[in-house]
Write a protein that holds these residues in place. Structure first.
Motif, short mmCIF file in Angstrom:
data_model
loop_
_atom_site.label_atom_id
_atom_site.label_comp_id
_atom_site.label_asym_id
_atom_site.label_seq_id
_atom_site.Cartn_x
_atom_site.Cartn_y
_atom_site.Cartn_z
N LYS A 66 0.83 -1.20 0.00
CA LYS A 66 0.00 0.00 0.00
C LYS A 66 0.87 1.26 0.00
O LYS A 66 0.54 2.25 -0.66
N ARG A 67 1.97 1.20 0.72
CA ARG A 67 2.88 2.34 0.79
C ARG A 67 3.47 2.65 -0.59
O ARG A 67 3.55 3.80 -1.01
N ILE A 68 3.88 1.59 -1.30
CA ILE A 68 4.44 1.77 -2.64
C ILE A 68 3.40 2.37 -3.58
O ILE A 68 3.68 3.30 -4.36
N GLN A 69 2.18 1.87 -3.51
CA GLN A 69 1.12 2.35 -4.39
C GLN A 69 0.86 3.84 -4.16
O GLN A 69 0.68 4.61 -5.11
N SER A 70 0.83 4.25 -2.89
CA SER A 70 0.58 5.66 -2.60
C SER A 70 1.75 6.55 -2.97
O SER A 70 1.58 7.74 -3.24
N ALA A 71 2.96 5.98 -3.01
CA ALA A 71 4.16 6.77 -3.31
C ALA A 71 4.23 7.19 -4.78
O ALA A 71 5.03 8.05 -5.14
N TYR A 72 3.40 6.59 -5.65
CA TYR A 72 3.35 7.04 -7.04
C TYR A 72 2.77 8.46 -7.13
O TYR A 72 3.00 9.17 -8.11
N GLY A 73 2.03 8.85 -6.09
CA GLY A 73 1.42 10.18 -6.12
C GLY A 73 2.23 11.22 -5.38
O GLY A 73 2.28 12.39 -5.78
N LEU A 95 13.59 3.57 5.53
CA LEU A 95 13.19 3.58 4.13
C LEU A 95 12.49 4.88 3.80
O LEU A 95 11.66 5.37 4.55
N TYR A 96 12.88 5.43 2.65
CA TYR A 96 12.20 6.62 2.14
C TYR A 96 12.04 6.44 0.64
O TYR A 96 12.97 6.01 -0.05
N CYS A 97 10.86 6.72 0.11
CA CYS A 97 10.66 6.57 -1.33
C CYS A 97 9.85 7.73 -1.89
O CYS A 97 9.07 8.37 -1.18
N HIS A 98 10.06 7.99 -3.17
CA HIS A 98 9.34 9.07 -3.84
C HIS A 98 9.16 8.72 -5.31
O HIS A 98 9.88 7.88 -5.87
N PRO A 99 8.20 9.36 -5.98
CA PRO A 99 7.96 9.04 -7.40
C PRO A 99 8.98 9.67 -8.33
O PRO A 99 9.49 10.75 -8.06
N ILE A 100 9.31 8.97 -9.39
CA ILE A 100 10.12 9.51 -10.48
C ILE A 100 9.49 9.02 -11.79
O ILE A 100 8.51 8.26 -11.77
#
Length: 253
Positions: A66-73, A95-100
């Protein structure tokens, strides 16, 4: 800057980053940098196409999905997790993620930071504090069935909880029927903490242990009164010596 990952400037930035970086899309890894190869003990071509979920424990996978899916936005918050390396060993990480965008397609860039050393330091600090707090909950026997609990230093919420857990158990183990709780060494306390401490008296009463309070400073007494704590039912003395005298115990000086 060109959004394509093959752009040499962007590739150099991530390739020479000291933090392990994973780029993935549609739950498939498409690239990891040198730091990630070293950290995960693998090679880029060995993990390309694998799911980024594979590094997580089963109990975490639903939340990470769910976290990955929301990180696309939008960028996701920094979290702590225990993950697997390719050799099966586990490690604590941030862990920290952001969209590219990679080749005109949305992707996620995830930063992995090893926090094993920090977690070990925190664990040692917690253990040390626990040991100190347990020492501060030492009940000192005076004569048969009579003991004193000298409270010392700053009483925070953690220490107050610990006292509430430990003291009733210790008085039973030591067959104590009268306990002098001495506040003379306490220099910092707040409303929440004093409420916890006076709960000790209630618990001890249920166990048939009679409490006497000594060394209670005026400001602490005022705080207790403001909390509607009835001190009239608890004998209160200025010193431990006064409490012993109240109990009919004479000290040979």
């Amino acid at each position: 800057m060109n959004d394509n990952i093959s752009n040499i400037d962007y590739q150099e930035v991530i390739e020479y980053s000291l933090d392990p970086l994973i780029i993935h899309t549609d739950y498939r890894i498409i690239y990891i940098n040198q730091a990630a190869e070293k950290f995960f003990r693998t090679k880029n071509d060995e993990v390309t196409g694998a799911s980024p979920l594979d590094i997580f424990q089963e109990t975490s996978k639903d939340a990470i999905r769910k976290r990955i899916q929301s990180a696309y936005g939008k960028p996701a918050d920094v979290i702590e997790e225990t993950i697997y390396r390719m050799d099966g060993t586990t490690v604590d990480v941030e862990l920290y993620c952001h969209p590219i965008v990679v080749e005109n397609k949305k992707a996620i860039q995830t930063y992995v930071r090893d926090i094993t050393e920090r977690k070990e330091t925190e664990k040692k600090q917690r253990e040390m504090i626990k040991q100190i707090n347990e020492l501060s909950a030492t009940i000192v026997p005076l004569i048969s069935e009579v003991a004193v609990l000298p409270l010392v230093g700053k009483i925070d919420e953690e220490k107050a909880h610990l006292l509430l857990e430990i003291v009733p158990e210790k008085v039973q183990q030591q067959n104590i029927s009268r306990l002098i709780i001495d506040f003379s060494g306490v220099y910092t306390i707040d409303n929440v903490i004093i409420d916890h401490l006076f709960k000790i008296n209630s618990v001890l009463s249920f166990l048939g242990v009679r409490s006497i309070i000594t060394g209670l400073r005026p400001e602490l007494a005022v705080t207790a009164t403001n909390l509607n704590i009835d001190l009239s039912s608890i004998p209160t003395m200025a010193t431990v010596k006064d409490a012993l005298s109240y109990l009919g115990i004479k000290l040979n000086v």
